[in-house]
Design an enzyme around this catalytic site. Structure first.
Site, short mmCIF file in Angstrom:
data_model
loop_
_atom_site.label_atom_id
_atom_site.label_comp_id
_atom_site.label_asym_id
_atom_site.label_seq_id
_atom_site.Cartn_x
_atom_site.Cartn_y
_atom_site.Cartn_z
N SER A 19 53.72 63.43 55.41
CA SER A 19 54.65 62.32 55.25
C SER A 19 53.95 61.06 54.77
O SER A 19 54.48 60.33 53.91
CB SER A 19 55.37 62.06 56.58
OG SER A 19 54.45 61.73 57.60
N GLY B 85 46.50 50.96 60.04
CA GLY B 85 47.38 49.91 60.53
C GLY B 85 48.73 50.47 60.94
O GLY B 85 49.02 51.66 60.76
N LYS C 227 44.21 55.19 69.03
CA LYS C 227 45.56 54.80 69.49
C LYS C 227 46.47 56.00 69.65
O LYS C 227 47.42 55.97 70.45
CB LYS C 227 46.16 53.77 68.54
CG LYS C 227 46.24 54.20 67.08
CD LYS C 227 47.50 54.94 66.71
CE LYS C 227 47.46 55.37 65.26
NZ LYS C 227 48.66 56.13 64.86
N THR D 166 52.64 52.90 67.85
CA THR D 166 52.60 54.32 68.18
C THR D 166 53.00 54.60 69.61
O THR D 166 53.49 55.69 69.92
CB THR D 166 51.19 54.88 67.89
OG1 THR D 166 50.72 54.37 66.64
CG2 THR D 166 51.21 56.38 67.81
N SER E 255 57.06 58.06 66.37
CA SER E 255 55.70 58.45 66.70
C SER E 255 55.65 59.91 67.14
O SER E 255 56.21 60.29 68.17
CB SER E 255 55.15 57.57 67.82
OG SER E 255 53.94 58.08 68.33
#
Length: 335
Positions: free
Chosen positions: A12, A138, A193, A250, A256
């Site tokens: 994606s 980011g 993250k 996220t 997410s």
């Protein structure tokens, strides 16, 4: 000025970035591993596997031939799953033009070597490329970027001129790129993250509230920063887009994948069953293993990552993991 660009990886995010670059007027070829997907994208102008419902730019080209995607390009954008980056670059390196600007948008840490993507690329590409290598990260859900929603990310490189070239080549009215020189901080923020997002999802799946999520995000950031500092990154980077920005996105966003996996774990589903129903990669699952091993190697305390490792790889009950996190020895707040 338009550039001749190859994008490696038609997930994606890779598809979205290729479409963005093509719409900006660059000559872009998107490489996909799946030859049948290439055929369908060429025919329908849609990536029905990873970005369904989005019509791709009419001037975007597609190929399953890695050499064709790489050879003669002025800019090469790498967006494969992190665990296959090394193998792809070993296959592609001989065809990369000596003056090509190489940019990685992959987020992860190799499981076997515990190398970040910058370390992998420096081991697979000739030394002449190293100074100008760039890393893009980011808070950026692919579907929102594809829909033209305002987004800000970071391009990190030792060579500020190279980072500015990426900034100029990829920035649009809705996609703003800042530059940074802290490569390790930017790429570790993007990788780590995902592990904290898994934990935030577990908390959501267990039915916990905003207090729990805020605590996980805040202490997760401290955990990420500790590990980053041990690797040589700068603390300030983790307060920016590639750290706090991507972490908040996220851990809270419904798009997410990592948070989604965590939610299902919190609801009692087994990891293998969750992954079996997914088309796209949840990078945090493998990154959790590599981060756990890296932290142990460096002697860094990462309690959230440790509990996620136990949930994912030793089948620990998620509710017991939360109890054990809360029962840790009391201490002062800090990194």
């Amino acid at each position: 000025m338009p550039m001749n660009i190859g994008v490696i990886g038609a997930g994606s995010w890779g598809t979205t970035l290729a479409d963005l670059l093509a719409r900006k007027g660059h000559a872009v070829t998107l490489w996909a591993y799946e030859a049948d997907l290439v055929e369908r994208m060429t025919r329908t102008r849609e990536n029905d596997l990873f970005l369904s419902g989005v019509t791709l730019a009419s001037n975007l080209s597609f190929t399953a031939d890695l050499r064709q995607a790489v050879a003669g390009r002025e800019l090469l954008l790498l967006v494969p799953p992190s665990q296959v980056m090394r193998g792809l670059m070993q296959r592609a390196v001989a065809d990369i033009a000596p003056d090509c600007l190489v940019v990685s948008a992959a987020k992860g840490i190799e499981i076997d070597s515990l190398r970040t993507m910058s370390e992998v690329l420096e081991e697979t590409l000739p030394g002449a490329f190293h100074q100008g290598l760039c890393y893009l990260s980011g808070p950026s859900f692919a579907r929102e970027v594809a829909a033209g929603m305002p987004t800000a990310v970071v391009a990190a490189s030792r060579d500020q001129a190279a980072a500015r070239r990426v900034q100029e080549a990829m920035s649009t009215e809705a996609f703003r790129i800042y530059t940074n020189t802290d490569i390790l901080g930017v790429e570790l923020g993007g990788a780590l993250k995902n592990v904290i997002a898994l934990a935030a999802g577990v908390a959501d799946g267990l039915g916990f509230g905003h207090n729990s999520r805020a605590a996980l995000i805040t202490r997760g950031l401290a955990e990420m920063t500790r590990l980053g500092l041990a690797k040589g990154a700068q603390a300030t980077t983790f307060a920016g887009l590639a750290g706090m920005g991507d972490l908040v996105l996220t851990c809270t966003g419904d798009l997410s994948r990592n948070r989604g996996v965590g939610i299902e774990l919190g609801r009692g589903r087994k990891l293998k069953d969750i992954l079996a129903g997914m088309k796209m990669v949840a990078e945090g699952v493998q990154t959790c293993l590599s981060t756990y091993r890296l932290a142990r190697k460096l002697g860094v305390e990462v309690p959230i990552t440790e509990q996620m490792y136990l949930i994912l790889y030793e089948d620990k009950d998620p509710r017991q993991a939360v109890i054990d996190l809360m029962a840790r020895d009391l201490k002062s707040e800090g990194i």
